[in-house]
Scaffold this motif. Sequence first.
Motif, mmCIF file in Angstrom:
data_model
loop_
_atom_site.group_PDB
_atom_site.id
_atom_site.type_symbol
_atom_site.label_atom_id
_atom_site.label_comp_id
_atom_site.label_asym_id
_atom_site.label_seq_id
_atom_site.Cartn_x
_atom_site.Cartn_y
_atom_site.Cartn_z
ATOM 1 N N UNK A 16 22.180 19.519 -33.528
ATOM 2 C CA UNK A 16 21.966 19.837 -34.940
ATOM 3 C C UNK A 16 21.011 21.014 -35.145
ATOM 4 N N UNK A 17 20.428 21.519 -34.052
ATOM 5 C CA UNK A 17 19.490 22.631 -34.154
ATOM 6 C C UNK A 17 18.039 22.190 -34.198
ATOM 7 N N UNK A 18 17.798 20.896 -34.188
ATOM 8 C CA UNK A 18 16.431 20.388 -34.206
ATOM 9 C C UNK A 18 15.801 20.505 -32.820
ATOM 10 N N UNK A 19 14.496 20.760 -32.810
ATOM 11 C CA UNK A 19 13.754 20.935 -31.569
ATOM 12 C C UNK A 19 12.683 19.859 -31.475
ATOM 13 N N UNK A 20 12.576 19.231 -30.300
ATOM 14 C CA UNK A 20 11.625 18.149 -30.058
ATOM 15 C C UNK A 20 10.766 18.528 -28.858
ATOM 16 N N UNK A 21 9.451 18.342 -28.935
ATOM 17 C CA UNK A 21 8.624 18.580 -27.748
ATOM 18 C C UNK A 21 8.908 17.511 -26.684
ATOM 19 N N UNK A 22 9.097 17.938 -25.448
ATOM 20 C CA UNK A 22 9.396 17.009 -24.364
ATOM 21 C C UNK A 22 8.262 16.014 -24.165
ATOM 22 N N UNK A 23 7.037 16.435 -24.395
ATOM 23 C CA UNK A 23 5.877 15.551 -24.207
ATOM 24 C C UNK A 23 5.940 14.316 -25.104
ATOM 25 N N UNK A 24 6.668 14.367 -26.213
ATOM 26 C CA UNK A 24 6.762 13.245 -27.151
ATOM 27 C C UNK A 24 7.904 12.286 -26.813
ATOM 28 N N UNK A 25 8.704 12.596 -25.813
ATOM 29 C CA UNK A 25 9.872 11.775 -25.472
ATOM 30 C C UNK A 25 9.482 10.656 -24.509
ATOM 31 N N UNK A 26 9.747 9.428 -24.930
ATOM 32 C CA UNK A 26 9.437 8.255 -24.111
ATOM 33 C C UNK A 26 10.534 7.960 -23.092
ATOM 34 N N UNK A 27 11.802 8.038 -23.522
ATOM 35 C CA UNK A 27 12.895 7.745 -22.616
ATOM 36 C C UNK A 27 14.208 8.328 -23.119
ATOM 37 N N UNK A 28 15.156 8.451 -22.184
ATOM 38 C CA UNK A 28 16.492 8.942 -22.482
ATOM 39 C C UNK A 28 17.476 7.944 -21.882
ATOM 40 N N UNK A 29 18.438 7.513 -22.688
ATOM 41 C CA UNK A 29 19.446 6.571 -22.204
ATOM 42 C C UNK A 29 20.811 7.224 -22.372
ATOM 43 N N UNK A 30 21.489 7.419 -21.240
ATOM 44 C CA UNK A 30 22.822 7.988 -21.294
ATOM 45 C C UNK A 30 23.798 6.914 -21.754
ATOM 46 N N UNK A 31 24.723 7.279 -22.630
ATOM 47 C CA UNK A 31 25.692 6.306 -23.164
ATOM 48 C C UNK A 31 26.981 6.347 -22.392
#
Length: 95
Positions: free
Chosen positions: A80-95
């Motif tokens: 969507x064009x939104x940018x998130x700092x990686x430092x704020x990411x707790x986890x990623x779950x692949x679907x």
Amino acid sequence: MNPISYMNMDEFGMSKFSKKEVLSDGTQKEERRYQLLRAVLLHFVEHQTVKVRILKENDETFQIECAVICVTDEHLMLKSGLVVPIAAILSIELL
């Protein structure tokens, strides 16, 4: 642990993210980086989305389902064009 709230993309664009690193262990940070790069690859090959858990500035945890299109050293860009700092990411779950 804080409860996880779910957001849609409209709400997500108004969010302020944690400025501090949310993971303390180096192994967890490496795993997060690996999963982010894998999410980019899977998006371009299979158009797969992922669930990303992010810590907001007010220490609230939320989850969003999205497509990851780019990862830099410090940021993650969503379809969507939104940018998130990686430092704020707790986890990623692949679907």
